[in-house]
Design an enzyme around this catalytic site. Structure first.
Site, PDB file in Angstrom:
ATOM      1  N   ARG A  88      18.516  14.998  -5.829  1.00 25.13           N
ATOM      2  CA  ARG A  88      17.914  14.612  -6.986  1.00 25.13           C
ATOM      3  C   ARG A  88      16.418  14.073  -6.877  1.00 25.13           C
ATOM      4  NH1 ARG A  88      16.501  10.141 -10.114  1.00 25.13           N
ATOM      5  NH2 ARG A  88      16.911  10.577 -12.538  1.00 25.13           N
TER       6      ARG A  88
ATOM      7  N   SER B  69      26.846  13.957 -16.390  1.00 28.92           N
ATOM      8  CA  SER B  69      26.753  12.555 -16.657  1.00 28.92           C
ATOM      9  C   SER B  69      27.348  12.299 -17.992  1.00 28.92           C
ATOM     10  CB  SER B  69      25.063  12.140 -16.512  1.00 28.92           C
ATOM     11  OG  SER B  69      24.611  12.501 -15.128  1.00 28.92           O
TER      12      SER B  69
ATOM     13  N   LYS C 205      16.617   5.005 -12.634  1.00 35.62           N
ATOM     14  CA  LYS C 205      16.438   5.835 -13.593  1.00 35.62           C
ATOM     15  C   LYS C 205      15.927   5.167 -15.046  1.00 35.62           C
ATOM     16  CE  LYS C 205      18.719   9.689 -15.960  1.00 35.62           C
ATOM     17  NZ  LYS C 205      20.051  10.571 -16.195  1.00 35.62           N
TER      18      LYS C 205
END
Length: 262
Positions: free
Chosen positions: A87, A156, A185
């Site tokens: 990521r 997700s 996040k």
């Protein structure tokens, strides 16, 4: 191949069906059948157990500790990570692809699946094992069209409705969070255990919990005992540390202890 994977997926997710006082024997029997002529060209089935300790990289954390993406991934695998997701939001495409190819070699030699967050183009170029997408990314249905039937797709999800949609779109697993508050996040609502339970109970897809999970609370997550909760996904607790392998090994030990007691 698409039809074959669809039928196998249906059989796989019907294993838990109960008729009367026993399991659905015919489905289990059919699922165990293996006829070589029909397996030509098929790839290894996604194993939900690989979600047990899910390592998610972060380039900012790697830079903070002077780690390259490749070194961080290698250390995580050495410590016991069972699946890795790249990521990388703050890296140029060319550099990302080069790192992804190097990480793919590392993961392949260790038998650990490598997924790419969001970037289907990078996944295709490095022949990664799959892709993980969020609610604002391209849908799992479209990703499947691009990747084909043999790759892993994770989605997700924060709500039962999103979990149901991911199932309809052909996802292989769900990432549910944030379970705890996290700074990794931005604008990520905290679901808590109740939110995690709601998503798990709404779907038969395997689920990995994510969001603020570390060595102090990972055990409590797995102690929920939800049948399709297969593991935890961790970012800062592994990669925002000086020794990634040590932190991974410690967390793996905690998770293993909980599983042994279950």
């Amino acid at each position: 191949q698409v039809a074959k994977n669809f039928v196998e997926s249906a059989l796989h997710h019907s294993k838990d069906l109960v008729i009367g006082n026993g399991p659905q024997g015919p489905f289990d029997h059919l699922f165990r059948l293996r006829c070589p002529p029909y397996n030509i060209g098929s790839q290894q089935r996604f194993n939900p157990d690989s979600l047990f300790l899910y390592a998610v990289t972060d380039s900012r954390m790697n830079k903070r500790w002077g780690h390259s993406i490749e070194d961080a991934v290698k250390a995580a695998i050495e410590g016991g990570a069972t699946i890795v997701q790249l990521r990388e939001k703050d890296i140029e495409s060319r550099a990302f692809l080069e790192a992804a190819k190097a990480c793919m070699d590392i993961c392949k030699s260790s038998g650990v699946p490598l997924l790419i967050n969001d970037r289907v183009d990078i996944a295709l170029a490095c022949n990664a094992d799959g892709v993980h997408v969020g609610q604002s990314d391209i849908s799992a249905r479209e990703v499947r069209k691009l990747l084909g039937p043999g790759k892993i797709i994770g989605v997700s999800c924060k709500t039962p409705a999103q979990a149901e949609q991911a199932w309809r779109d052909g996802a292989d697993y769900l990432g549910c969070g944030g379970v705890f508050p996290t700074t990794t996040k931005a604008n990520n609502p905290t679901l808590g255990f109740e939110g995690l339970k709601a998503v798990c109970l709404a779907s038969k897809l395997p689920v990995v919990a994510i969001g603020g999970i570390n060595a102090t609370n990972a055990g409590s997550v797995m102690e929920l005992g939800l049948p399709n909760l297969k593991g935890v996904a961790v970012v800062s607790a592994l990669f925002d540390r000086e020794c990634v392998s040590t932190e991974t090994r410690n967390l793996r030990s905690i998770l293993t202890s909980v599983r042994c007691l279950a």
